[in-house]
Write a protein that holds these residues in place. Structure first.
Motif, PDB file in Angstrom:
ATOM      1  N   LYS A 194       0.875  -1.189   0.000  1.00 51.26           N
ATOM      2  CA  LYS A 194       0.000   0.000   0.000  1.00 51.26           C
ATOM      3  C   LYS A 194       0.902   1.227   0.000  1.00 51.26           C
ATOM      4  O   LYS A 194       1.860   1.296   0.760  1.00 51.26           O
ATOM      5  CB  LYS A 194      -0.884   0.014   1.246  1.00 51.26           C
ATOM      6  CG  LYS A 194      -1.799  -1.200   1.373  1.00 51.26           C
ATOM      7  CD  LYS A 194      -2.939  -1.170   0.397  1.00 51.26           C
ATOM      8  CE  LYS A 194      -3.790  -2.421   0.516  1.00 51.26           C
ATOM      9  NZ  LYS A 194      -4.838  -2.471  -0.498  1.00 51.26           N
ATOM     10  N   ASP A 241      -6.708   7.571  -1.646  1.00 51.36           N
ATOM     11  CA  ASP A 241      -7.622   8.582  -2.159  1.00 51.36           C
ATOM     12  C   ASP A 241      -8.056   9.481  -0.997  1.00 51.36           C
ATOM     13  O   ASP A 241      -8.968   9.136  -0.251  1.00 51.36           O
ATOM     14  CB  ASP A 241      -8.809   7.832  -2.795  1.00 51.36           C
ATOM     15  CG  ASP A 241      -9.912   8.774  -3.233  1.00 51.36           C
ATOM     16  OD1 ASP A 241      -9.683   9.998  -3.240  1.00 51.36           O
ATOM     17  OD2 ASP A 241     -11.003   8.269  -3.554  1.00 51.36           O
ATOM     18  N   GLY A 245     -12.318  -0.194   7.870  1.00 56.02           N
ATOM     19  CA  GLY A 245     -12.385   0.042   6.428  1.00 56.02           C
ATOM     20  C   GLY A 245     -12.078   1.450   5.966  1.00 56.02           C
ATOM     21  O   GLY A 245     -12.160   1.759   4.783  1.00 56.02           O
ATOM     22  N   GLY A 279      -9.171   2.919   6.021  1.00 58.49           N
ATOM     23  CA  GLY A 279      -7.825   3.068   5.470  1.00 58.49           C
ATOM     24  C   GLY A 279      -6.705   3.166   6.507  1.00 58.49           C
ATOM     25  O   GLY A 279      -5.603   3.605   6.183  1.00 58.49           O
ATOM     26  N   LYS A 280      -6.964   2.727   7.730  1.00 62.71           N
ATOM     27  CA  LYS A 280      -5.936   2.813   8.780  1.00 62.71           C
ATOM     28  C   LYS A 280      -4.724   1.941   8.422  1.00 62.71           C
ATOM     29  O   LYS A 280      -3.585   2.389   8.472  1.00 62.71           O
ATOM     30  CB  LYS A 280      -6.486   2.355  10.146  1.00 62.71           C
ATOM     31  CG  LYS A 280      -7.665   3.162  10.632  1.00 62.71           C
ATOM     32  CD  LYS A 280      -8.127   2.711  12.008  1.00 62.71           C
ATOM     33  CE  LYS A 280      -8.651   1.290  12.051  1.00 62.71           C
ATOM     34  NZ  LYS A 280      -9.884   1.091  11.250  1.00 62.71           N
ATOM     35  N   THR A 281      -4.998   0.679   8.063  1.00 62.90           N
ATOM     36  CA  THR A 281      -3.903  -0.232   7.739  1.00 62.90           C
ATOM     37  C   THR A 281      -3.176   0.236   6.479  1.00 62.90           C
ATOM     38  O   THR A 281      -1.951   0.200   6.409  1.00 62.90           O
ATOM     39  CB  THR A 281      -4.447  -1.669   7.550  1.00 62.90           C
ATOM     40  OG1 THR A 281      -5.122  -2.043   8.756  1.00 62.90           O
ATOM     41  CG2 THR A 281      -3.337  -2.654   7.286  1.00 62.90           C
ATOM     42  N   HIS A 282      -3.952   0.713   5.520  1.00 66.90           N
ATOM     43  CA  HIS A 282      -3.357   1.245   4.280  1.00 66.90           C
ATOM     44  C   HIS A 282      -2.350   2.357   4.608  1.00 66.90           C
ATOM     45  O   HIS A 282      -1.190   2.318   4.169  1.00 66.90           O
ATOM     46  CB  HIS A 282      -4.487   1.770   3.380  1.00 66.90           C
ATOM     47  CG  HIS A 282      -4.035   2.216   2.024  1.00 66.90           C
ATOM     48  ND1 HIS A 282      -4.678   1.863   0.870  1.00 66.90           N
ATOM     49  CD2 HIS A 282      -2.993   3.003   1.632  1.00 66.90           C
ATOM     50  CE1 HIS A 282      -4.047   2.408  -0.177  1.00 66.90           C
ATOM     51  NE2 HIS A 282      -3.028   3.115   0.281  1.00 66.90           N
ATOM     52  N   TYR A 309     -14.256   2.278   3.060  1.00 68.96           N
ATOM     53  CA  TYR A 309     -13.898   2.524   1.662  1.00 68.96           C
ATOM     54  C   TYR A 309     -14.347   1.354   0.782  1.00 68.96           C
ATOM     55  O   TYR A 309     -14.870   1.535  -0.294  1.00 68.96           O
ATOM     56  CB  TYR A 309     -12.388   2.708   1.565  1.00 68.96           C
ATOM     57  CG  TYR A 309     -11.902   3.166   0.224  1.00 68.96           C
ATOM     58  CD1 TYR A 309     -11.929   4.517  -0.118  1.00 68.96           C
ATOM     59  CD2 TYR A 309     -11.419   2.258  -0.708  1.00 68.96           C
ATOM     60  CE1 TYR A 309     -11.471   4.951  -1.348  1.00 68.96           C
ATOM     61  CE2 TYR A 309     -10.963   2.686  -1.947  1.00 68.96           C
ATOM     62  CZ  TYR A 309     -10.988   4.031  -2.253  1.00 68.96           C
ATOM     63  OH  TYR A 309     -10.533   4.449  -3.478  1.00 68.96           O
TER      64      TYR A 309
HETATM   65  P1  ADP Z   1      -8.869  -0.303   8.032  1.00 75.55           P
HETATM   66  O1  ADP Z   1      -7.510  -0.771   8.401  1.00 75.55           O
HETATM   67  O2  ADP Z   1      -9.169   1.095   8.506  1.00 75.55           O
HETATM   68  O3  ADP Z   1      -9.946  -1.256   8.449  1.00 75.55           O
HETATM   69  P2  ADP Z   1      -7.910  -0.718   5.357  1.00 75.55           P
HETATM   70  O4  ADP Z   1      -6.720   0.151   5.343  1.00 75.55           O
HETATM   71  O5  ADP Z   1      -7.679  -2.171   5.506  1.00 75.55           O
HETATM   72  O6  ADP Z   1      -8.956  -0.211   6.449  1.00 75.55           O
HETATM   73  O7  ADP Z   1      -8.755  -0.432   4.037  1.00 75.55           O
HETATM   74  C1  ADP Z   1      -9.610  -1.409   3.446  1.00 75.55           C
HETATM   75  C2  ADP Z   1      -9.337  -1.460   1.941  1.00 75.55           C
HETATM   76  O8  ADP Z   1      -9.739  -0.257   1.328  1.00 75.55           O
HETATM   77  C3  ADP Z   1      -7.870  -1.623   1.616  1.00 75.55           C
HETATM   78  O9  ADP Z   1      -7.744  -2.407   0.462  1.00 75.55           O
HETATM   79  C4  ADP Z   1      -7.397  -0.205   1.358  1.00 75.55           C
HETATM   80  O10 ADP Z   1      -6.311  -0.176   0.455  1.00 75.55           O
HETATM   81  C5  ADP Z   1      -8.636   0.432   0.764  1.00 75.55           C
HETATM   82  N1  ADP Z   1      -8.777   1.837   1.144  1.00 75.55           N
HETATM   83  C6  ADP Z   1      -9.279   2.327   2.288  1.00 75.55           C
HETATM   84  N2  ADP Z   1      -9.319   3.668   2.278  1.00 75.55           N
HETATM   85  C7  ADP Z   1      -8.802   4.045   1.094  1.00 75.55           C
HETATM   86  C8  ADP Z   1      -8.577   5.320   0.464  1.00 75.55           C
HETATM   87  N3  ADP Z   1      -8.914   6.481   1.065  1.00 75.55           N
HETATM   88  N4  ADP Z   1      -8.009   5.325  -0.756  1.00 75.55           N
HETATM   89  C9  ADP Z   1      -7.697   4.169  -1.401  1.00 75.55           C
HETATM   90  N5  ADP Z   1      -7.896   2.932  -0.861  1.00 75.55           N
HETATM   91  C10 ADP Z   1      -8.446   2.862   0.358  1.00 75.55           C
END
Ligand code: ADP
Ligand code: MG
Length: 271
Positions: free
Chosen positions: A70, A76, A110, A112-115, A238
């Motif tokens: 990532k 985005d 969802g 984007g925290k992990t991203h 997301y």
């Molecule tokens: P969280 O860790 O907050 O639960 P993730 O980071 O795992 O969320 O995000 C879930 C999916 O959506 C991943 O595949 C991530 O790459 C994508 N995603 C989340 N937010 C965005 C964003 N703002 N732009 C692009 N991709 C995103």
């Protein structure tokens, strides 16, 4: 410039593989362009340094053990308008690591925290930092196993030699007494020594529930929040939005792709 066996041997001894591979071609090019010897040498040295840096970054990224690729460039920001993009880009410069500060990325599932955590981690790798990715559960398990095998010191030593450690998904699963203590010890070890990026779906006020112990959680929050950047990410999942949008697109087969892009902006602006 032609191949020179003796030069090749010296370059191998000096461990300059890019010089070795490129000197003939670069020599010919420089001769053709009428460049001086220093420029020829500079050109080779720059290539050698660049290749070494790239290889180092790739090695550090491999060793960090990220679960996915990532990047900030793929994030985005318009999907999470309340998130301060400038602040995130500032964090990507990694000065917080020099200051041994930490980051907490908080928000619902969802968003984007992990991203973002992985993207910041990869950026740190590119800037020469040693990084390691764990999930909170994985970290607790690693310590539990190490304790059984009497390898805790080795795990601690490894942690101590990282510049940045990611602890993903703190709070998704409540921790047992042993796991909570292991994590507490880990956070104590890192305090003012190793930067952390922690992602969590729970506000600090609910951390005692994760740790099952008010005092332990209190002491941990105290340490963690001493030098911390809390980045709250608000919004909807997301993934959920993406699949809803895909559903919408299917329902409206005449929708032009440009319009979809326009949609995304309108939606985020109205959030
Ligand atoms: P969280 O860790 O907050 O639960 P993730 O980071 O795992 O969320 O995000 C879930 C999916 O959506 C991943 O595949 C991530 O790459 C994508 N995603 C989340 N937010 C965005 C964003 N703002 N732009 C692009 N991709 C995103
Ligand atoms: Mg996550």
């Amino acid at each position: 410039m032609k191949k020179n066996v003796l030069l090749d041997s010296h370059l191998k001894t000096l461990k300059l593989p890019t010089f070795l591979r490129e000197y003939e071609k670069t020599g010919r090019q420089c001769a053709r362009d009428g460049k001086h010897y220093e420029e020829f040498l500079l050109c080779l040295a720059e290539m050698e340094v660049a290749e070494r840096e790239n290889k180092g970054a790739a090695r550090r990224i491999r060793q960090a053990g990220f679960p996915a690729e990532k990047e900030l460039a793929d994030f985005d920001f318009s999907a999470v308008p309340k998130l301060n993009k400038r602040r995130v880009l500032e964090l990507a410069r990694c000065e917080y690591i020099e200051r041994r500060e930490s980051i907490v990325l908080a928000g619902p599932a969802g968003v984007g925290k992990t991203h973002l955590a992985i993207a910041l981690g990869r950026e740190a790798c590119r800037r020469g930092k040693k990084v390691k990715f764990f999930t909170a559960c994985g970290l607790a398990t690693a310590y539990a196993e190490a304790r059984e095998e009497r390898h805790v010191q080795r795990l601690d030593a490894h942690a101590r030699t990282r510049h940045l450690i990611l602890v993903d998904e703190l709070g998704y699963v409540p921790l047992g007494q042993g796991a909570a203590e292991n994590l507490f010890n880990f956070f104590s070890l890192c305090y003012e020594r190793v930067s952390l990026i922690v992602t969590t779906n729970l506000p600090f006020s609910e951390w005692p529930q994760i740790f099952g112990d008010e005092r332990l959680a209190g002491a941990l929050i105290d340490r963690l929040t001493h030098h911390v950047h809390v980045v709250e990410i608000q919004g909807e999942s997301y993934r959920l939005r993406a699949s809803l949008k895909a559903g919408k697109a299917k329902d409206a087969p005449n929708a032009a792709p440009e319009q979809e892009g326009g949609d995304a902006q309108d939606e985020s602006a109205s959030q």
